[in-house]
Write an enzyme that holds these catalytic residues in place. Structure first.
Site, mmCIF file in Angstrom:
data_model
loop_
_atom_site.group_PDB
_atom_site.id
_atom_site.type_symbol
_atom_site.label_atom_id
_atom_site.label_comp_id
_atom_site.label_asym_id
_atom_site.label_seq_id
_atom_site.Cartn_x
_atom_site.Cartn_y
_atom_site.Cartn_z
ATOM 1 N N ASN A 103 -57.537 37.664 56.987
ATOM 2 C CA ASN A 103 -57.334 38.636 58.059
ATOM 3 C C ASN A 103 -56.625 39.910 57.610
ATOM 4 O O ASN A 103 -55.748 40.428 58.302
ATOM 5 C CB ASN A 103 -56.554 37.992 59.212
ATOM 6 C CG ASN A 103 -57.312 36.859 59.851
ATOM 7 O OD1 ASN A 103 -58.457 37.019 60.243
ATOM 8 N ND2 ASN A 103 -56.682 35.697 59.947
ATOM 9 N N LYS A 140 -46.673 33.668 59.692
ATOM 10 C CA LYS A 140 -47.568 32.513 59.566
ATOM 11 C C LYS A 140 -47.830 32.175 58.100
ATOM 12 O O LYS A 140 -47.777 31.007 57.690
ATOM 13 C CB LYS A 140 -48.882 32.802 60.279
ATOM 14 C CG LYS A 140 -49.914 31.705 60.128
ATOM 15 C CD LYS A 140 -51.223 32.115 60.770
ATOM 16 C CE LYS A 140 -52.303 31.063 60.501
ATOM 17 N NZ LYS A 140 -53.603 31.458 61.084
ATOM 18 N N LYS A 152 -62.463 27.073 54.567
ATOM 19 C CA LYS A 152 -62.877 28.207 53.751
ATOM 20 C C LYS A 152 -61.951 28.388 52.557
ATOM 21 O O LYS A 152 -62.410 28.676 51.434
ATOM 22 C CB LYS A 152 -62.901 29.491 54.585
ATOM 23 C CG LYS A 152 -63.558 30.670 53.859
ATOM 24 C CD LYS A 152 -63.278 31.972 54.556
ATOM 25 C CE LYS A 152 -61.851 32.424 54.330
ATOM 26 N NZ LYS A 152 -61.550 33.750 54.894
ATOM 27 N N HIS A 180 -68.430 37.625 56.397
ATOM 28 C CA HIS A 180 -69.544 38.418 55.884
ATOM 29 C C HIS A 180 -70.745 37.540 55.544
ATOM 30 O O HIS A 180 -71.877 37.827 55.946
ATOM 31 C CB HIS A 180 -69.107 39.199 54.646
ATOM 32 C CG HIS A 180 -67.944 40.106 54.879
ATOM 33 N ND1 HIS A 180 -68.021 41.253 55.628
ATOM 34 C CD2 HIS A 180 -66.650 40.026 54.462
ATOM 35 C CE1 HIS A 180 -66.844 41.847 55.666
ATOM 36 N NE2 HIS A 180 -65.992 41.115 54.959
ATOM 37 N N ASP A 221 -72.804 27.299 63.641
ATOM 38 C CA ASP A 221 -71.393 27.619 63.442
ATOM 39 C C ASP A 221 -71.133 27.697 61.947
ATOM 40 O O ASP A 221 -72.014 27.446 61.122
ATOM 41 C CB ASP A 221 -70.479 26.602 64.135
ATOM 42 C CG ASP A 221 -70.635 25.184 63.590
ATOM 43 O OD1 ASP A 221 -71.005 25.009 62.403
ATOM 44 O OD2 ASP A 221 -70.380 24.231 64.353
#
EC number: 3.2.2.-
Length: 296
Positions: free
Chosen positions: A108, A151, A196, A216, A232
């Site tokens: 992110n 986080k 991931k 992407h 998904d």
């Protein structure tokens, strides 16, 4: 949108929130067994088209040299980007723990910011023992430029605490001797590490033939018709790992990721932080993937 809602959406977009560890193609069945795309020829053609447009992405070059060095003795390995033996010998192999933290910091945020965050972390703390002993706020300050610092700081501390408590040392090199499934099982025990991230560690740091699916890759795969529009990310991961030849996975993954960042046509529907890099492909007519799909 409130800050809490925004953070929740970011976590969902990255696919790293409480998602169970994905099963490998060895014991996990293909969710789309009748979908015969992508073919090996199609994967190779897409790889070649993107390679001609972008060249091989320099940010992944060292990982590729490590991979080629480890596979140099394997006959029949498909290497479109050739490297001589001198270049291969110079490849620097980062530690698995460094690689894992780099991947966590890349979530992110932009590539530039994640690199700055990792460099800042290393500059503030001489080694991982200092990070383990530090207060979370100190870690947050060091990585703040990478975004979501609270986080990510907690996640890093959790990893180090677990390693120290269970193995007595801050090192993940033991993963190099494990199978893909064993690595997935081991890393799934670390709080905050999602599918991931595990897949990226497998491909970049452990030289396994795995194919991570980030935003992407996910969007382009759907646009190309390689998976159904309703797929998904986890099903996309399993299907693509079934269909894409092992020898093409690394190059194709790096190129799809790069193209998704730089092609205005392919990234138009992808929700992500604004990239500083100027789009290299400004219109659909300039995108080489249009010939493989209905990307318009």
């Amino acid at each position: 949108m409130s800050k809490a809602q925004k953070r929740k959406r970011l976590n969902q977009d990255d696919g790293e929130s409480k998602t169970p560890a994905i099963k490998s193609t060895v014991d996990g069945g293909n969710p789309y067994p009748t979908l015969l795309r992508p073919t090996a020829e199609e994967c190779r053609d897409v790889r070649d088209a993107l390679l001609s447009l972008h060249g091989f992405p320099p940010e992944f070059a060292n990982y590729r040299r490590q991979r080629l060095r480890s596979l140099s003795a394997v006959d029949g390995h498909d290497t479109q980007c050739t490297m001589n033996s001198e270049t291969l010998d110079e490849a620097e192999e980062e530690s698995v723990l460094d690689g894992l933290v780099k991947i966590l910091l890349s979530q992110n945020t932009t590539e530039s910011n994640s690199q700055k965050a990792f460099a800042s972390l290393k500059a503030v703390f001489p080694n991982w023992e200092y990070v383990l002993a530090a207060e979370p706020k100190s870690i947050e300050s060091a990585i703040r430029c990478g975004g979501l610092a609270p986080k990510k700081a907690v996640c890093i501390k959790n990893i180090l605490n677990r390693l120290q408590n269970e193995r007595g040392r801050l090192c993940l090199e033991y993963l190099r001797g494990l199978s893909v499934e064993e690595v997935k099982t081991e890393l799934s025990h670390f709080k905050g590490i999602g599918p991931k991230t595990v897949s990226c560690v497998l491909m970049f740091n452990l030289q396994h033939n795995d194919f991570p699916v980030d935003t992407h890759v996910f969007e382009i795969a759907k646009a190309l018709g390689w998976v159904p529009k309703t797929a998904d990310r986890n099903k996309t991961y399993v299907h693509l790992n079934h269909r894409i030849p092992d020898e093409l996975k690394f190059d194709l993954n790096c190129l799809l990721y790069t193209h998704g960042k730089l092609c205005r046509n392919c990234k138009k529907n992808v929700a992500k932080p604004k990239a500083k890099a100027k789009a290299k492909v400004a219109s659909p007519d300039d995108c080489p993937l249009v010939g493989f799909s209905d990307l318009v």
